[in-house]
Design a protein around this motif. Structure first.
Motif, mmCIF file in Angstrom:
data_model
loop_
_atom_site.group_PDB
_atom_site.id
_atom_site.type_symbol
_atom_site.label_atom_id
_atom_site.label_comp_id
_atom_site.label_asym_id
_atom_site.label_seq_id
_atom_site.Cartn_x
_atom_site.Cartn_y
_atom_site.Cartn_z
ATOM 1 N N SER A 144 0.829 -1.197 0.000
ATOM 2 C CA SER A 144 0.000 0.000 0.000
ATOM 3 C C SER A 144 0.869 1.255 0.000
ATOM 4 C CB SER A 144 -0.926 -0.016 1.216
ATOM 5 O OG SER A 144 -1.680 1.155 1.274
ATOM 6 N N SER A 145 1.893 1.248 0.824
ATOM 7 C CA SER A 145 2.803 2.385 0.899
ATOM 8 C C SER A 145 3.528 2.607 -0.428
ATOM 9 C CB SER A 145 3.824 2.148 2.018
ATOM 10 O OG SER A 145 4.818 3.133 2.026
ATOM 11 N N LEU A 146 4.013 1.524 -1.016
ATOM 12 C CA LEU A 146 4.699 1.645 -2.306
ATOM 13 C C LEU A 146 3.769 2.172 -3.386
ATOM 14 C CD1 LEU A 146 6.852 -1.609 -2.323
ATOM 15 C CD2 LEU A 146 7.712 0.737 -2.462
ATOM 16 N N GLU A 147 2.551 1.664 -3.405
ATOM 17 C CA GLU A 147 1.612 2.108 -4.433
ATOM 18 C C GLU A 147 1.253 3.584 -4.250
ATOM 19 O OE1 GLU A 147 -0.501 1.659 -7.960
ATOM 20 O OE2 GLU A 147 1.184 0.593 -7.079
ATOM 21 N N ASP A 148 1.101 4.019 -3.008
ATOM 22 C CA ASP A 148 0.842 5.447 -2.749
ATOM 23 C C ASP A 148 2.000 6.301 -3.245
ATOM 24 O OD1 ASP A 148 -1.583 4.777 -1.582
ATOM 25 O OD2 ASP A 148 -0.856 5.023 0.491
ATOM 26 N N LYS A 149 3.231 5.847 -2.987
ATOM 27 C CA LYS A 149 4.419 6.593 -3.440
ATOM 28 C C LYS A 149 4.505 6.612 -4.959
ATOM 29 C CE LYS A 149 7.033 5.560 0.730
ATOM 30 N NZ LYS A 149 8.119 4.761 1.326
ATOM 31 N N ARG A 150 4.173 5.485 -5.584
ATOM 32 C CA ARG A 150 4.222 5.420 -7.046
ATOM 33 C C ARG A 150 3.228 6.383 -7.667
ATOM 34 N NH1 ARG A 150 1.548 3.939 -11.260
ATOM 35 N NH2 ARG A 150 -0.196 3.109 -10.074
ATOM 36 N N LYS A 151 2.008 6.379 -7.130
ATOM 37 C CA LYS A 151 0.981 7.272 -7.665
ATOM 38 C C LYS A 151 1.351 8.733 -7.450
ATOM 39 C CE LYS A 151 -2.872 4.054 -7.248
ATOM 40 N NZ LYS A 151 -4.098 3.707 -6.496
ATOM 41 N N GLY A 179 3.823 9.722 -9.914
ATOM 42 C CA GLY A 179 3.366 9.646 -11.297
ATOM 43 C C GLY A 179 4.217 8.739 -12.172
ATOM 44 N N ILE A 180 4.765 7.709 -11.570
ATOM 45 C CA ILE A 180 5.649 6.790 -12.295
ATOM 46 C C ILE A 180 4.849 5.560 -12.728
ATOM 47 C CG2 ILE A 180 7.729 5.360 -12.107
ATOM 48 C CD1 ILE A 180 8.717 7.289 -9.936
ATOM 49 N N ALA A 181 5.141 5.080 -13.929
ATOM 50 C CA ALA A 181 4.469 3.879 -14.446
ATOM 51 C C ALA A 181 4.800 2.672 -13.570
ATOM 52 C CB ALA A 181 4.905 3.607 -15.878
ATOM 53 N N VAL A 182 3.863 1.741 -13.498
ATOM 54 C CA VAL A 182 4.007 0.553 -12.653
ATOM 55 C C VAL A 182 5.294 -0.212 -12.973
ATOM 56 C CG1 VAL A 182 3.003 -1.697 -12.086
ATOM 57 C CG2 VAL A 182 1.524 0.301 -12.283
ATOM 58 N N GLY A 183 5.508 -0.537 -14.241
ATOM 59 C CA GLY A 183 6.683 -1.308 -14.637
ATOM 60 C C GLY A 183 7.989 -0.637 -14.288
ATOM 61 N N GLU A 184 8.031 0.656 -14.414
ATOM 62 C CA GLU A 184 9.244 1.416 -14.102
ATOM 63 C C GLU A 184 9.471 1.475 -12.593
ATOM 64 O OE1 GLU A 184 10.908 5.986 -14.534
ATOM 65 O OE2 GLU A 184 9.249 5.328 -15.801
#
Length: 91
Positions: A29-36, A39-44
């Motif tokens: 959850s924390s990683l996904e919040d940081k990714r969003k 604004g970085i693509a999932v694969g990257e």
């Protein structure tokens, strides 16, 4: 070893499994919040060989999943009547 001791080992295995599951859910959850937020693509974002500040956490999720798989294999072997070996004693 009697069945009760093996049952206690199963309880220890499942406690660890659910503790890891909770840790993994929080980490994901924390990683996904940081990714969003970045604004970085999932694969990257989740590419473990990428030079980013989150690579350690991404690698940790893989380690946790592997441990969960191992613990579940112990529980499955218990269900087949096998003795769970935790490495604590020389049975």
């Amino acid at each position: 070893m009697d069945g009760a001791e093996n049952d206690l080992r199963l309880i220890a295995v499942m406690r660890r499994y659910f503790a890891i599951k909770q840790e993994l859910a929080g980490l994901k959850s924390s990683l996904e919040d940081k990714r969003k937020a970045a604004g970085i693509a999932v694969g990257e974002f989740y590419h473990v060989r990428a030079e980013n500040e989150h690579a350690g956490d991404v690698s940790r999720t893989v380690t946790l999943r592997r441990e969960m798989e191992f613990l579940m294999s112990l529980a499955e072997s218990w269900a087949r009547g096998d003795i769970i070996h935790l490495g604590l004693t020389a049975d």
